[in-house]
Motif scaffolding. Structure first.
Motif, mmCIF file in Angstrom:
data_model
loop_
_atom_site.group_PDB
_atom_site.id
_atom_site.type_symbol
_atom_site.label_atom_id
_atom_site.label_comp_id
_atom_site.label_asym_id
_atom_site.label_seq_id
_atom_site.Cartn_x
_atom_site.Cartn_y
_atom_site.Cartn_z
ATOM 1 N N ARG A 32 -23.293 0.157 -8.385
ATOM 2 C CA ARG A 32 -24.251 -0.937 -8.537
ATOM 3 C C ARG A 32 -24.667 -1.035 -10.005
ATOM 4 N NH1 ARG A 32 -25.837 -2.998 -3.830
ATOM 5 N NH2 ARG A 32 -25.439 -1.804 -1.924
ATOM 6 N N LEU A 33 -24.181 -2.052 -10.676
ATOM 7 C CA LEU A 33 -24.403 -2.180 -12.118
ATOM 8 C C LEU A 33 -25.871 -2.401 -12.488
ATOM 9 C CD1 LEU A 33 -23.305 -2.326 -14.963
ATOM 10 C CD2 LEU A 33 -22.756 -4.733 -14.578
ATOM 11 N N PRO A 34 -26.600 -3.341 -11.867
ATOM 12 C CA PRO A 34 -27.994 -3.543 -12.259
ATOM 13 C C PRO A 34 -28.834 -2.272 -12.126
ATOM 14 C CG PRO A 34 -27.241 -5.372 -10.912
ATOM 15 C CD PRO A 34 -26.178 -4.328 -10.844
ATOM 16 N N GLU A 35 -28.626 -1.518 -11.040
ATOM 17 C CA GLU A 35 -29.402 -0.291 -10.845
ATOM 18 C C GLU A 35 -29.041 0.747 -11.909
ATOM 19 O OE1 GLU A 35 -28.911 1.113 -6.892
ATOM 20 O OE2 GLU A 35 -29.628 -0.749 -5.964
ATOM 21 N N ALA A 36 -27.767 0.824 -12.250
ATOM 22 C CA ALA A 36 -27.334 1.786 -13.269
ATOM 23 C C ALA A 36 -27.993 1.488 -14.611
ATOM 24 C CB ALA A 36 -25.814 1.765 -13.406
ATOM 25 N N VAL A 37 -28.113 0.208 -14.950
ATOM 26 C CA VAL A 37 -28.728 -0.158 -16.229
ATOM 27 C C VAL A 37 -30.238 0.083 -16.187
ATOM 28 C CG1 VAL A 37 -29.148 -2.056 -17.836
ATOM 29 C CG2 VAL A 37 -26.921 -1.841 -16.717
ATOM 30 N N ARG A 38 -30.861 -0.257 -15.068
ATOM 31 C CA ARG A 38 -32.319 -0.106 -14.986
ATOM 32 C C ARG A 38 -32.753 1.356 -15.009
ATOM 33 N NH1 ARG A 38 -31.729 -4.538 -11.041
ATOM 34 N NH2 ARG A 38 -32.439 -6.469 -12.071
ATOM 35 N N ARG A 39 -31.848 2.265 -14.650
ATOM 36 C CA ARG A 39 -32.201 3.694 -14.705
ATOM 37 C C ARG A 39 -32.467 4.158 -16.132
ATOM 38 N NH1 ARG A 39 -28.565 4.499 -10.234
ATOM 39 N NH2 ARG A 39 -26.801 4.836 -11.649
ATOM 40 N N LEU A 40 -31.993 3.395 -17.109
ATOM 41 C CA LEU A 40 -32.270 3.758 -18.507
ATOM 42 C C LEU A 40 -33.770 3.799 -18.780
ATOM 43 C CD1 LEU A 40 -29.576 1.549 -20.271
ATOM 44 C CD2 LEU A 40 -29.565 4.042 -20.132
ATOM 45 N N GLY A 41 -34.512 2.929 -18.105
ATOM 46 C CA GLY A 41 -35.962 2.903 -18.309
ATOM 47 C C GLY A 41 -36.601 4.234 -17.966
ATOM 48 N N PRO A 46 -29.700 -12.761 -13.820
ATOM 49 C CA PRO A 46 -29.420 -12.983 -12.392
ATOM 50 C C PRO A 46 -27.938 -13.136 -12.074
ATOM 51 C CG PRO A 46 -31.220 -14.389 -13.156
ATOM 52 C CD PRO A 46 -30.610 -13.775 -14.367
ATOM 53 N N ASN A 47 -27.112 -13.560 -13.058
ATOM 54 C CA ASN A 47 -25.693 -13.785 -12.772
ATOM 55 C C ASN A 47 -24.850 -12.519 -12.876
ATOM 56 O OD1 ASN A 47 -25.782 -13.424 -15.533
ATOM 57 N ND2 ASN A 47 -24.487 -15.193 -16.017
ATOM 58 N N VAL A 48 -25.480 -11.361 -13.152
ATOM 59 C CA VAL A 48 -24.742 -10.098 -13.217
ATOM 60 C C VAL A 48 -24.392 -9.663 -11.790
ATOM 61 C CG1 VAL A 48 -24.871 -7.646 -13.835
ATOM 62 C CG2 VAL A 48 -25.802 -9.381 -15.377
ATOM 63 N N PRO A 49 -23.127 -9.326 -11.521
ATOM 64 C CA PRO A 49 -22.741 -8.910 -10.162
ATOM 65 C C PRO A 49 -23.521 -7.683 -9.696
ATOM 66 C CG PRO A 49 -20.809 -9.320 -11.522
ATOM 67 C CD PRO A 49 -21.976 -9.350 -12.441
ATOM 68 N N ALA A 50 -23.833 -7.655 -8.406
ATOM 69 C CA ALA A 50 -24.575 -6.518 -7.868
ATOM 70 C C ALA A 50 -23.733 -5.259 -7.860
ATOM 71 C CB ALA A 50 -25.061 -6.835 -6.459
ATOM 72 N N ALA A 51 -22.425 -5.385 -7.680
ATOM 73 C CA ALA A 51 -21.532 -4.218 -7.641
ATOM 74 C C ALA A 51 -20.262 -4.545 -8.421
ATOM 75 C CB ALA A 51 -21.186 -3.851 -6.203
ATOM 76 N N VAL A 52 -19.751 -3.535 -9.103
ATOM 77 C CA VAL A 52 -18.526 -3.699 -9.891
ATOM 78 C C VAL A 52 -17.664 -2.452 -9.733
ATOM 79 C CG1 VAL A 52 -19.621 -5.186 -11.617
ATOM 80 C CG2 VAL A 52 -19.591 -2.701 -11.960
ATOM 81 N N PRO A 91 -8.268 -16.572 -9.692
ATOM 82 C CA PRO A 91 -8.800 -17.831 -10.242
ATOM 83 C C PRO A 91 -9.771 -17.541 -11.380
ATOM 84 C CG PRO A 91 -8.951 -17.790 -7.839
ATOM 85 C CD PRO A 91 -8.600 -16.406 -8.275
ATOM 86 N N THR A 92 -9.717 -18.344 -12.424
ATOM 87 C CA THR A 92 -10.585 -18.133 -13.584
ATOM 88 C C THR A 92 -12.056 -18.213 -13.196
ATOM 89 O OG1 THR A 92 -8.888 -19.094 -15.009
ATOM 90 C CG2 THR A 92 -11.103 -18.934 -15.928
ATOM 91 N N ALA A 93 -12.379 -19.072 -12.232
ATOM 92 C CA ALA A 93 -13.772 -19.251 -11.827
ATOM 93 C C ALA A 93 -14.369 -17.981 -11.228
ATOM 94 C CB ALA A 93 -13.882 -20.398 -10.838
ATOM 95 N N GLU A 94 -13.506 -17.104 -10.705
ATOM 96 C CA GLU A 94 -14.009 -15.874 -10.083
ATOM 97 C C GLU A 94 -14.129 -14.717 -11.079
ATOM 98 O OE1 GLU A 94 -11.657 -14.836 -6.756
ATOM 99 O OE2 GLU A 94 -11.850 -16.775 -5.749
ATOM 100 N N LEU A 95 -13.737 -14.945 -12.316
ATOM 101 C CA LEU A 95 -13.771 -13.878 -13.317
ATOM 102 C C LEU A 95 -14.985 -14.021 -14.223
ATOM 103 C CD1 LEU A 95 -10.013 -13.892 -14.392
ATOM 104 C CD2 LEU A 95 -11.128 -12.291 -12.845
ATOM 105 N N ALA A 96 -15.469 -12.888 -14.692
ATOM 106 C CA ALA A 96 -16.592 -12.887 -15.633
ATOM 107 C C ALA A 96 -16.551 -11.605 -16.444
ATOM 108 C CB ALA A 96 -17.931 -12.999 -14.901
ATOM 109 N N ARG A 97 -17.042 -11.678 -17.641
ATOM 110 C CA ARG A 97 -17.196 -10.502 -18.478
ATOM 111 C C ARG A 97 -18.672 -10.139 -18.554
ATOM 112 N NH1 ARG A 97 -13.118 -12.026 -23.484
ATOM 113 N NH2 ARG A 97 -11.187 -11.358 -22.467
ATOM 114 N N ILE A 98 -18.930 -8.845 -18.573
ATOM 115 C CA ILE A 98 -20.309 -8.375 -18.662
ATOM 116 C C ILE A 98 -20.593 -8.018 -20.112
ATOM 117 C CG2 ILE A 98 -22.017 -6.784 -17.764
ATOM 118 C CD1 ILE A 98 -20.727 -8.584 -15.672
ATOM 119 N N ARG A 99 -21.594 -8.636 -20.679
ATOM 120 C CA ARG A 99 -21.954 -8.382 -22.075
ATOM 121 C C ARG A 99 -23.251 -7.571 -22.128
ATOM 122 N NH1 ARG A 99 -21.888 -13.481 -25.732
ATOM 123 N NH2 ARG A 99 -19.668 -12.946 -25.688
#
Length: 292
Positions: free
Chosen positions: A145-154, A174-180, A229-237
């Motif tokens: 879970r990416l959002p939780e992993a980042v928030r643990r930095l706090g 909000p557009n960050v995927p919940a799991a990666v 499909p390109t629409a299903e791809l995203a990069r996380i910055r």
């Protein structure tokens, strides 16, 4: 008789001229042959000298490469042996802090814990750098879970920021995927290095960590993931910003090299090995992301 004599004289003159020319040509040929022989000998000597130098360079290169591999292999193998006693020191210090102690003893224990943690960071940096150099560091590919992993930095940096009176803001779009799929340990290592540096070099204000999903260009999408499909791809910055002392423009490239810092006073004032950002760069490159 006169005509015959004149003809004989002309014939003798022609013959003499021919012989003189033949002798001149032979002399010229001999000079050329000597010159060619001398130049050939010089070229052979130069070639032998160059081959000798190349052989010495190959030997020196092989020796340097063997030494580098031996050093990297040794440090990689020593990872467990070095970290275990250090973790024991830190653990026993924490246990001792939980027992009744005097004010003076608590100060000593706090100093021991702080020094141990700093030493462990240096050990980890050196060992990770050696593993990368030896090509023994690989990435996992597991769901997390990416959002939780980042928030643990706090929570990880709460004590450090509160001690210095700084703010630490974690902004996950909000557009960050919940799991990666990826390596959460190495991602965390990169973010910890970046946030830790930001806090270390910030005296007032705060640090902001932002994460957002950005579209993948059509050309990159077709090259990297042609079946999706390109629409299903995203990069996380990921971005880490701080209100600290900043970095001179001419030092931006150097600070990401091994054992490099912005200037000599940085090590004296702030400490560190100069490996943190180098490791972060190498881990980012290991993910297949180009480095500026």
């Amino acid at each position: 008789m006169v005509c015959r004599a004149a003809a004989a004289d002309r014939g003798g003159l022609v013959l003499a001229t021919v012989r003189v020319r033949e002798q001149t040509l032979r002399q010229t040929q001999q000079v050329l042959e000597r010159t060619v022989a001398e130049r050939t000998a010089e070229l052979r000597q130069q070639k032998a000298h160059i081959e000798s130098i190349n052989a010495d360079l190959v030997v020196a290169r092989d020796a340097a490469e063997a030494s580098r591999r031996a050093k990297a292999q040794f440090l990689a193998n020593m990872s467990h042996e070095i970290r275990t006693p250090m973790n024991a020191v830190i653990g026993l210090t924490n246990l001792l802090q939980a027992t009744p102690t005097t004010t003076e003893q608590r100060e000593y224990l706090t100093a021991i814990e702080s020094s141990s943690q700093n030493l462990l960071v240096i050990i980890n940096d050196i060992l990770d750098s050696s593993k990368m150099e030896a090509g023994k560091l690989s990435l996992e590919r597991v769901p997390f879970r990416l959002p939780e992993a980042v928030r643990r930095l706090g929570a990880m940096f709460r004590f450090a920021t509160e001690t210095k009176g700084l703010t630490l803001t974690i902004d996950v779009a909000p557009n960050v995927p919940a799991a990666v799929l990826g390596d959460p340990v190495r991602l965390n290592q990169v973010l910890v290095n970046l946030v830790g540096n930001a806090i270390k070099f910030t005296r007032q204000g705060g640090v902001t960590v932002s994460v957002q999903a950005v579209p993948v260009p059509e050309a990159d999408a077709q090259t990297e993931h042609p079946s999706l499909p390109t629409a299903e791809l995203a990069r996380i910055r990921f971005a880490v910003r701080d209100t600290g002392i900043g970095i001179a423009a001419d030092k931006l490239g150097a600070i990401f090299e091994d054992f490099s810092q912005a200037n000599t006073s940085t090590t004296r004032e702030f400490g560190g090995t100069g490996l943190g950002l180098s490791i972060a760069r190498n881990l980012v490159q290991l993910h297949g992301v180009s480095w500026p």
